[in-house]
Design a protein around this motif. Structure first.
Motif, PDB file in Angstrom:
ATOM      1  N   TRP A 141       0.826  -1.202   0.000  1.00  0.00           N
ATOM      2  CA  TRP A 141       0.000   0.000   0.000  1.00  0.00           C
ATOM      3  C   TRP A 141       0.867   1.261   0.000  1.00  0.00           C
ATOM      4  N   MET A 180       2.578   1.623  -3.452  1.00  0.00           N
ATOM      5  CA  MET A 180       1.656   2.053  -4.507  1.00  0.00           C
ATOM      6  C   MET A 180       1.268   3.523  -4.357  1.00  0.00           C
ATOM      7  N   ASN A 181       1.068   3.978  -3.128  1.00  0.00           N
ATOM      8  CA  ASN A 181       0.624   5.350  -2.928  1.00  0.00           C
ATOM      9  C   ASN A 181       1.752   6.372  -2.951  1.00  0.00           C
ATOM     10  N   PHE A 219      -6.443   1.230  -4.487  1.00  0.00           N
ATOM     11  CA  PHE A 219      -5.376   0.659  -3.669  1.00  0.00           C
ATOM     12  C   PHE A 219      -5.723   0.751  -2.187  1.00  0.00           C
TER      13      PHE A 219
END
Length: 73
Positions: free
Chosen positions: A27, A30-31, A48
């Protein structure tokens, strides 16, 4: 408590720990890194977030199951 039960509890605890750690790492990646590098929109970031939430809910259910396993022993 017998040895098989202790091993099952330990295995489930390790599984929960791995799920939480991997979910959080993916997470964050991805962010913070992958999403902005690919130019993804905030709608994709929300996906996500929901995927991470699903991973944490899965871990929470398993934590409850682990707690019940320990109560039974």
């Amino acid at each position: 408590m017998d040895k098989d039960k202790e091993q099952a509890i330990a295995r489930k605890g390790r599984h929960i720990g791995v799920v939480i750690a991997v979910t959080m790492l993916i997470w964050l990646a991805m962010n913070l890194f992958i999403g902005p590098a690919l130019g993804l929109t905030t709608r994709h970031a929300l996906l996500f977030d929901f995927a991470a939430l699903a991973g944490f809910i899965y871990a929470g259910v398993n934590i409850f199951q682990l707690w019940r396993m320990r109560q039974d022993s």
